[in-house]
Design a protein around this motif. Structure first.
Motif, PDB file in Angstrom:
ATOM      1  N   PRO A 119      37.790  42.053  45.522  1.00 20.19           N
ATOM      2  CA  PRO A 119      36.898  41.100  46.175  1.00 20.19           C
ATOM      3  C   PRO A 119      35.704  41.746  46.855  1.00 20.19           C
ATOM      4  CG  PRO A 119      39.168  40.570  46.650  1.00 20.19           C
ATOM      5  CD  PRO A 119      39.175  41.907  45.970  1.00 20.19           C
ATOM      6  N   SER A 120      35.866  42.991  47.322  1.00 22.07           N
ATOM      7  CA  SER A 120      34.762  43.636  48.021  1.00 22.07           C
ATOM      8  C   SER A 120      33.557  43.844  47.117  1.00 22.07           C
ATOM      9  CB  SER A 120      35.218  44.978  48.610  1.00 22.07           C
ATOM     10  OG  SER A 120      35.675  45.838  47.581  1.00 22.07           O
ATOM     11  N   ARG A 121      33.735  43.719  45.817  1.00 20.69           N
ATOM     12  CA  ARG A 121      32.622  43.849  44.873  1.00 20.69           C
ATOM     13  C   ARG A 121      32.029  42.501  44.500  1.00 20.69           C
ATOM     14  NH1 ARG A 121      35.299  48.247  40.646  1.00 20.69           N
ATOM     15  NH2 ARG A 121      35.614  49.915  42.173  1.00 20.69           N
TER      16      ARG A 121
ATOM     17  N   ARG B 229      29.242  38.181  51.420  1.00 19.42           N
ATOM     18  CA  ARG B 229      29.202  39.367  50.565  1.00 19.42           C
ATOM     19  C   ARG B 229      29.854  40.478  51.359  1.00 19.42           C
ATOM     20  NH1 ARG B 229      23.572  40.749  49.034  1.00 19.42           N
ATOM     21  NH2 ARG B 229      23.858  39.690  47.028  1.00 19.42           N
ATOM     22  N   TRP B 230      31.075  40.831  50.980  1.00 14.41           N
ATOM     23  CA  TRP B 230      31.835  41.778  51.786  1.00 14.41           C
ATOM     24  C   TRP B 230      31.165  43.135  51.888  1.00 14.41           C
ATOM     25  CZ3 TRP B 230      37.610  40.868  50.111  1.00 14.41           C
ATOM     26  CH2 TRP B 230      37.989  39.616  50.578  1.00 14.41           C
ATOM     27  N   ARG B 231      30.487  43.534  50.833  1.00 15.48           N
ATOM     28  CA  ARG B 231      29.902  44.869  50.831  1.00 15.48           C
ATOM     29  C   ARG B 231      28.908  45.047  51.968  1.00 15.48           C
ATOM     30  NH1 ARG B 231      27.628  46.874  45.182  1.00 15.48           N
ATOM     31  NH2 ARG B 231      29.854  46.725  44.754  1.00 15.48           N
TER      32      ARG B 231
ATOM     33  N   THR C 287      33.396  29.654  60.352  1.00 16.57           N
ATOM     34  CA  THR C 287      33.150  31.086  60.222  1.00 16.57           C
ATOM     35  C   THR C 287      33.876  31.613  58.998  1.00 16.57           C
ATOM     36  OG1 THR C 287      32.978  31.344  62.630  1.00 16.57           O
ATOM     37  CG2 THR C 287      33.319  33.335  61.324  1.00 16.57           C
ATOM     38  N   ILE C 288      33.128  32.273  58.111  1.00 16.16           N
ATOM     39  CA  ILE C 288      33.738  32.876  56.935  1.00 16.16           C
ATOM     40  C   ILE C 288      33.907  34.373  57.189  1.00 16.16           C
ATOM     41  CG2 ILE C 288      31.522  33.269  55.762  1.00 16.16           C
ATOM     42  CD1 ILE C 288      33.002  32.652  53.101  1.00 16.16           C
ATOM     43  N   SER C 289      35.005  34.913  56.732  1.00 13.91           N
ATOM     44  CA  SER C 289      35.268  36.344  56.918  1.00 13.91           C
ATOM     45  C   SER C 289      36.120  36.843  55.760  1.00 13.91           C
ATOM     46  CB  SER C 289      35.975  36.596  58.247  1.00 13.91           C
ATOM     47  OG  SER C 289      37.230  35.948  58.283  1.00 13.91           O
ATOM     48  N   GLY C 290      36.238  38.160  55.671  1.00 13.12           N
ATOM     49  CA  GLY C 290      37.029  38.752  54.606  1.00 13.12           C
ATOM     50  C   GLY C 290      37.860  39.911  55.103  1.00 13.12           C
ATOM     51  N   ASP C 291      39.037  40.042  54.604  1.00 18.14           N
ATOM     52  CA  ASP C 291      39.923  41.161  54.938  1.00 18.14           C
ATOM     53  C   ASP C 291      40.122  41.968  53.660  1.00 18.14           C
ATOM     54  OD1 ASP C 291      42.112  42.852  55.413  1.00 18.14           O
ATOM     55  OD2 ASP C 291      42.944  41.464  56.884  1.00 18.14           O
ATOM     56  N   THR C 292      39.446  43.108  53.570  1.00 16.82           N
ATOM     57  CA  THR C 292      39.515  43.894  52.346  1.00 16.82           C
ATOM     58  C   THR C 292      40.907  44.478  52.130  1.00 16.82           C
ATOM     59  OG1 THR C 292      38.650  45.798  53.563  1.00 16.82           O
ATOM     60  CG2 THR C 292      37.080  44.444  52.358  1.00 16.82           C
TER      61      THR C 292
ATOM     62  N   ASN D   8      42.737  41.650  50.651  1.00 18.20           N
ATOM     63  CA  ASN D   8      42.052  40.967  49.534  1.00 18.20           C
ATOM     64  C   ASN D   8      42.032  39.463  49.747  1.00 18.20           C
ATOM     65  OD1 ASN D   8      41.400  43.284  48.195  1.00 18.20           O
ATOM     66  ND2 ASN D   8      42.926  43.060  46.580  1.00 18.20           N
ATOM     67  N   THR D   9      41.729  39.074  50.965  1.00 20.31           N
ATOM     68  CA  THR D   9      41.767  37.661  51.324  1.00 20.31           C
ATOM     69  C   THR D   9      40.503  37.278  52.085  1.00 20.31           C
ATOM     70  OG1 THR D   9      44.188  37.695  51.448  1.00 20.31           O
ATOM     71  CG2 THR D   9      43.061  35.898  52.585  1.00 20.31           C
ATOM     72  N   ALA D  10      39.944  36.145  51.717  1.00 23.96           N
ATOM     73  CA  ALA D  10      38.823  35.569  52.449  1.00 23.96           C
ATOM     74  C   ALA D  10      39.346  34.420  53.293  1.00 23.96           C
ATOM     75  CB  ALA D  10      37.758  35.077  51.490  1.00 23.96           C
TER      76      ALA D  10
END
Length: 126
Positions: free
Chosen positions: A28-30, A51-53, A68-73, A76-78
């Motif tokens: 997902p980070s890509r 965009r996680w990057r 609020t949107i966030s991501g946990d690399t 692998n979860t948004a």
């Protein structure tokens, strides 16, 4: 490639929910991860993207300041944290992924997204 959305439910107006989108089969980070929503008989609409990057985010005006949107690399979860929910937020929420090179100005276009998860129902009562 699979996206699994969860976390929907029934909540009173003013309440909060957190949606999760677990990704598998890709990194997902890509990618750009996004949330869209759809009410019955209406077009699917953009809610938020990240965009996680670069940790860049983009919100629809209707949810800005509340969601609020966030991501946990590592997981692998948004996530989509939804606060101050309103009855008009009631919809089926979908998560989606698009290539990270996507131009910022097109993040709200559902046709640009390559992968989609199943929806999760969010119902906000008045």
């Amino acid at each position: 490639v699979q996206l699994q959305a969860s976390g929907g439910g029934l909540v009173q107006a003013g309440g909060s929910l957190r949606l999760s989108c677990a990704a598998s089969g890709f990194t997902p980070s890509r990618y750009i991860m996004a949330w869209f929503r759809q009410e019955p008989l209406k077009e699917r609409e953009f809610v938020a993207a990240i965009r996680w990057r670069s940790n860049s985010v983009y919100y629809a005006d209707s949810v800005k300041g509340r969601f609020t949107i966030s991501g946990d690399t590592a997981e692998n979860t948004a996530y989509l944290q939804m606060n101050s929910l309103k009855p008009e937020d009631t919809a089926v929420y979908y998560c989606a992924a698009a290539r990270s090179s996507l131009a910022y100005t097109t993040w709200d276009r559902q046709r640009e997204y390559d992968y989609w998860g199943q929806g999760t129902q969010v119902t906000v009562s008045s």
